[in-house]
Enzyme design. Structure first.
Site, mmCIF file in Angstrom:
data_model
loop_
_atom_site.group_PDB
_atom_site.id
_atom_site.type_symbol
_atom_site.label_atom_id
_atom_site.label_comp_id
_atom_site.label_asym_id
_atom_site.label_seq_id
_atom_site.Cartn_x
_atom_site.Cartn_y
_atom_site.Cartn_z
ATOM 1 N N GLU A 1 -8.288 -7.100 0.966
ATOM 2 C CA GLU A 1 -7.752 -6.491 2.200
ATOM 3 C C GLU A 1 -7.230 -7.567 3.142
ATOM 4 O O GLU A 1 -7.870 -8.616 3.305
ATOM 5 C CB GLU A 1 -8.875 -5.692 2.869
ATOM 6 C CG GLU A 1 -8.429 -4.432 3.547
ATOM 7 C CD GLU A 1 -7.874 -3.365 2.599
ATOM 8 O OE1 GLU A 1 -6.655 -3.365 2.336
ATOM 9 O OE2 GLU A 1 -8.664 -2.524 2.138
ATOM 10 N N ASP B 1 -2.523 -9.382 1.400
ATOM 11 C CA ASP B 1 -1.200 -9.222 0.743
ATOM 12 C C ASP B 1 -0.133 -10.052 1.442
ATOM 13 O O ASP B 1 0.795 -10.531 0.806
ATOM 14 C CB ASP B 1 -0.794 -7.749 0.601
ATOM 15 C CG ASP B 1 -0.704 -6.968 1.892
ATOM 16 O OD1 ASP B 1 -1.208 -7.445 2.937
ATOM 17 O OD2 ASP B 1 -0.124 -5.864 1.865
ATOM 18 N N SER C 1 10.722 17.316 10.255
ATOM 19 C CA SER C 1 9.331 17.047 9.892
ATOM 20 C C SER C 1 8.513 18.316 10.131
ATOM 21 O O SER C 1 8.373 18.752 11.283
ATOM 22 C CB SER C 1 8.786 15.893 10.738
ATOM 23 O OG SER C 1 7.374 15.972 10.769
ATOM 24 N N GLY D 1 -3.230 7.964 10.189
ATOM 25 C CA GLY D 1 -4.128 6.925 10.693
ATOM 26 C C GLY D 1 -5.419 6.816 9.901
ATOM 27 O O GLY D 1 -6.403 6.273 10.382
ATOM 28 N N SER D 2 -5.417 7.327 8.656
ATOM 29 C CA SER D 2 -6.663 7.334 7.884
ATOM 30 C C SER D 2 -6.777 6.130 6.959
ATOM 31 O O SER D 2 -7.744 6.009 6.217
ATOM 32 C CB SER D 2 -6.763 8.620 7.074
ATOM 33 O OG SER D 2 -5.669 8.688 6.185
ATOM 34 N N SER E 1 -2.227 4.977 4.010
ATOM 35 C CA SER E 1 -0.803 4.620 4.052
ATOM 36 C C SER E 1 0.168 5.789 3.960
ATOM 37 O O SER E 1 0.994 5.869 3.054
ATOM 38 C CB SER E 1 -0.467 3.565 2.999
ATOM 39 O OG SER E 1 0.691 2.899 3.444
ATOM 40 N N GLU F 1 9.718 -1.075 7.147
ATOM 41 C CA GLU F 1 8.556 -0.999 8.046
ATOM 42 C C GLU F 1 8.555 -2.163 9.050
ATOM 43 O O GLU F 1 8.145 -2.007 10.194
ATOM 44 C CB GLU F 1 7.249 -0.955 7.239
ATOM 45 C CG GLU F 1 6.038 -0.846 8.138
ATOM 46 C CD GLU F 1 4.932 0.061 7.623
ATOM 47 O OE1 GLU F 1 5.143 0.793 6.644
ATOM 48 O OE2 GLU F 1 3.851 0.036 8.231
ATOM 49 N N ASP G 1 1.108 -1.621 0.091
ATOM 50 C CA ASP G 1 1.215 -0.159 0.174
ATOM 51 C C ASP G 1 2.481 0.344 -0.503
ATOM 52 O O ASP G 1 2.465 1.327 -1.252
ATOM 53 C CB ASP G 1 1.210 0.293 1.638
ATOM 54 C CG ASP G 1 -0.040 -0.153 2.367
ATOM 55 O OD1 ASP G 1 -0.916 -0.755 1.721
ATOM 56 O OD2 ASP G 1 -0.136 0.100 3.581
HETATM 57 C C1 GLA Z 1 -1.877 -2.089 5.903
HETATM 58 C C2 GLA Z 1 -0.605 -2.841 5.490
HETATM 59 C C3 GLA Z 1 -0.797 -3.564 4.149
HETATM 60 C C4 GLA Z 1 -2.084 -4.392 4.131
HETATM 61 C C5 GLA Z 1 -3.274 -3.582 4.655
HETATM 62 C C6 GLA Z 1 -4.513 -4.424 4.784
HETATM 63 O O1 GLA Z 1 -2.133 -1.040 5.034
HETATM 64 O O2 GLA Z 1 0.483 -1.968 5.373
HETATM 65 O O3 GLA Z 1 0.327 -4.361 3.868
HETATM 66 O O4 GLA Z 1 -1.923 -5.585 4.836
HETATM 67 O O5 GLA Z 1 -2.997 -2.983 5.907
HETATM 68 O O6 GLA Z 1 -4.914 -4.908 3.554
#
Ligand code: GLA
Length: 386
Positions: A37, A40, A71, A123-124, A127, A161, A173
């Protein structure tokens, strides 16, 4: 296997009502991440999988220069022309930024109509943003026949993004969204993008997500602050290690001489990153040896690092992980994704999952007055036409 029909039917019906043509349909998954985590964007390794929750798209060319979005979840429309794409805030930035990336690549884009909805709680930490971006990018690539590969689309979505939403995310993600495979986790080397699939076999265990219902917003800026702190730390490390990468520091003790040269925060972030990159490599080896208990222990260590060194946890997530650590039913747990709220991911003994969910929900409610939501994870293929 989840029944996607109600969502597909919904996007199709609403599309018909609004635009009266026949759309193409797409499903774009969210993701989980087992370990690795906040590494990346630091040349680390990650272990995500695409899941059966995500975003559903209905989309068709309209033969004009206009693009129309609706939406369902926000009950909001937005229309613009291809020459007037700009930042608008909220959900609109995620879709408009994707269109803008095709324009920046000089792809001949034409007008289209688009309706979408999703079943990832916002927000969970699963992604939903990558699912929104990936579904649209994949659909446009298909209906306008641009011929971009899935990896190119993942990179396009990452740039998207960064641009309008302004979140300087890593590639995890978007990669999981495009490249995921049902029943597999993907070990991704975020420096080279080389990757390998492993069967997700947790014999006797289940993956349970517990949603703290604390809504994180990565766009709020703390995510970018972490990224900047890592860059600052790396610059200082480069005075001695011109290798330009955290992964080359294989023992965290090698950081000790730098402690006095960095602010306390920057040093803690670097310490976490170096440890997490090594931990992820170790975790993958344990998974390959079928040592799920050993893997679970490393998840607890990751949480500790995210909470105490990387400072992306909160009281609610710490509480959920502590409950898991104190339960005989759980062998590993940690916050998942960007942090500041969202879900924990737990490896739970199959026959005790229900009891764990009930007990923890009760305790959490008692402490914070919020009932968490629990999800049993089902993996899925990456984004696809239906
Ligand atoms: C978010 C970002 C990812 C990654 C995670 C943490 O999901 O989009 O690129 O950095 O946080 O691991």
């Amino acid at each position: 296997m989840k029944n996607n029909q109600p969502y597909l039917q919904k996007v199709q019906e609403v599309f018909k009502e609004k635009f009266s043509t026949t759309p193409s349909l797409f499903f774009s998954p969210g993701r989980i991440n087992l370990i690795g985590e906040h590494v990346d964007y630091n040349d680390g390794y990650v272990l995500p999988a695409a899941i059966d929750k995500g975003v559903y798209y209905a989309i068709a060319k309209n033969g004009t220069e206009q693009i129309h979005f609706y939406s369902i979840d926000f009950n909001e429309s937005y229309s613009t022309t291809l020459t007037a794409l700009s930042k608008q805030g909220g959900w609109k930035d995620y879709v408009l930024s994707v269109v803008n990336e095709f324009v920046l690549l000089d792809k001949k884009i034409q007008g289209f109509d688009c309706v979408f909805c999703g079943d990832i709680p916002r927000g969970s930490g699963m992604s939903s943003s990558a699912a929104v971006e990936g579904g649209l990018a994949f659909a446009l690539n298909q209906i306008f026949e641009y011929g971009l590969s899935r990896t190119q689309l993942a990179l396009l979505c990452q740039r998207a993004e960064h641009n309008f939403p302004g979140v300087k995310c890593g590639i995890m993600d978007q990669f999981a969204n495009m490249m995921g495979k049902a029943n597999q986790v993907v070990l991704l080397d975020c420096q080279s993008l080389s990757h390998e699939y492993f069967p997700l076999q947790l014999k006797g265990y289940k993956l349970v997500l517990l949603n703290s219902k604390v809504h994180h917003s990565l766009a709020a800026g703390e995510y970018n602050v972490r990224r900047n702190q890592c860059e600052e730390g790396l610059k200082i490390l480069e005075t001695q290690y011109p290798s330009h990468s955290f992964r080359d520091i294989t023992r965290w003790q090698e950081l000790i001489p730098f402690e006095s040269k960095m602010s306390k925060d920057v040093y803690s972030r670097c310490l976490y990153v170096v440890q997490e990159i090594q931990r992820t490599k170790q975790a993958v080896a344990l998974l390959q040896q079928n040592d799920i208990e050993g893997f679970g222990q490393l998840m607890f260590q990751t949480h500790h690092g995210l909470s105490k060194l990387y400072n992306v946890s909160c009281a609610e997530l710490d509480f959920l992980v502590e409950q898991a650590a104190n339960s005989d039913a759980v062998i590993g747990a940690r916050l998942m994704g960007g942090g500041f709220g969202g879900c924990t991911i737990n490896i739970v003994k199959e026959n005790q999952a229900e009891q764990f969910i009930n007990n923890t929900s009760q305790q959490y409610h008692k402490q914070f007055g919020i009932l968490p939501e629990a999800y049993l994870v089902q993996t899925a293929d990456g984004v696809q036409a239906i």
